[in-house]
Write a protein that holds these residues in place. Structure first.
Motif, short mmCIF file in Angstrom:
data_model
loop_
_atom_site.label_atom_id
_atom_site.label_comp_id
_atom_site.label_asym_id
_atom_site.label_seq_id
_atom_site.Cartn_x
_atom_site.Cartn_y
_atom_site.Cartn_z
N ILE A 3 0.98 -1.15 -0.21
CA ILE A 3 0.15 -0.02 0.00
C ILE A 3 1.09 1.11 0.07
CG2 ILE A 3 -1.75 1.31 1.26
CD1 ILE A 3 -2.82 -1.28 2.34
N MET A 87 -3.36 5.79 9.49
CA MET A 87 -3.61 4.77 8.65
C MET A 87 -2.29 3.86 8.42
SD MET A 87 -5.37 6.97 5.57
CE MET A 87 -5.88 5.33 4.49
N ASP A 90 -2.89 1.46 11.05
CA ASP A 90 -4.07 0.48 10.92
C ASP A 90 -3.84 -0.50 9.79
OD1 ASP A 90 -5.18 2.01 13.12
OD2 ASP A 90 -6.61 3.15 11.59
N LEU A 91 -3.22 0.04 8.73
CA LEU A 91 -3.03 -0.91 7.38
C LEU A 91 -1.98 -1.78 7.74
CD1 LEU A 91 -3.67 1.77 4.97
CD2 LEU A 91 -5.22 0.05 5.55
N THR A 96 0.77 -7.19 4.67
CA THR A 96 0.88 -5.88 3.98
C THR A 96 1.86 -5.03 4.31
OG1 THR A 96 -1.78 -5.84 4.22
CG2 THR A 96 -0.62 -3.95 3.75
N VAL A 98 3.36 -1.28 4.32
CA VAL A 98 2.76 0.16 3.91
C VAL A 98 4.24 1.17 3.49
CG1 VAL A 98 1.90 2.28 4.81
CG2 VAL A 98 0.75 0.01 5.54
#
Length: 169
Positions: A3, A87, A90-91, A96, A98
């Motif tokens: 992301i 974010m 959270d992500l 994932t 980031v």
């Protein structure tokens, strides 16, 4: 999954093309950044989220998709940096990674401490420029390989067939 969180106004202020456009029309600069990030997202497969400070846009916080890129305008008393930090926490998980695109040095250290990776505006610009070159190269290769037709036709006959195909005859 990767992301990419993009600090919208920071990138606009750092990229020469967008900085020049911002001086004339801020909305056009935002739109151009979104277009660039849509191409980036399509090419890399990374999820891209662009965060803009609400201070430059009247009204309440908004979130929408444009060219399949998620665009977020922060709440009135919230900065893009605050939203990005939240974010990033959270992500970020085991599946994932980031990345945060910003040239704000303090922001880079804060998000790095939260497990996200940083990408400076300059690094992102170089990456986007390389992606454009790769896309152009791929298109040229495809056009070169693809035969125009299996039957040799004169320009005049090819034009007639094209009009016929489009229902113009």
């Amino acid at each position: 999954m990767n992301i990419l969180l993009v600090d919208g106004y920071n990138i606009i202020g750092a990229w020469p093309e967008l900085r020049e456009l911002k001086d004339k029309d801020l909305a056009a600069a935002r739109d151009r950044l979104i277009e660039q990030m849509a191409e980036y997202q399509a090419f890399t497969g990374d999820r891209v989220i662009i965060i803009f400070d609400a201070q430059f846009v009247q009204g309440i916080a908004r979130k929408y998709n444009n060219y399949k890129v998620e665009v977020i305008f922060t709440r009135e008393n919230e900065t893009a940096d605050e939203r990005i930090e939240k974010m990033a926490i959270d992500l970020n998980n085991v599946k994932t990674q980031v990345h945060v695109a910003t040239s704000d040095y303090t922001e880079q250290w804060v998000i790095f401490g939260q497990g996200a990776l940083r990408k400076s505006a300059r690094e992102l610009l170089i990456e986007v420029t390389q992606i454009h070159a790769d896309i152009e190269k791929s298109v040229k290769k495809t056009v070169k390989i693809k035969p125009a037709t299996k039957i040799q036709l004169s320009e005049e006959v090819a034009e007639i067939f094209e009009k016929w195909r489009r229902g113009q005859l």
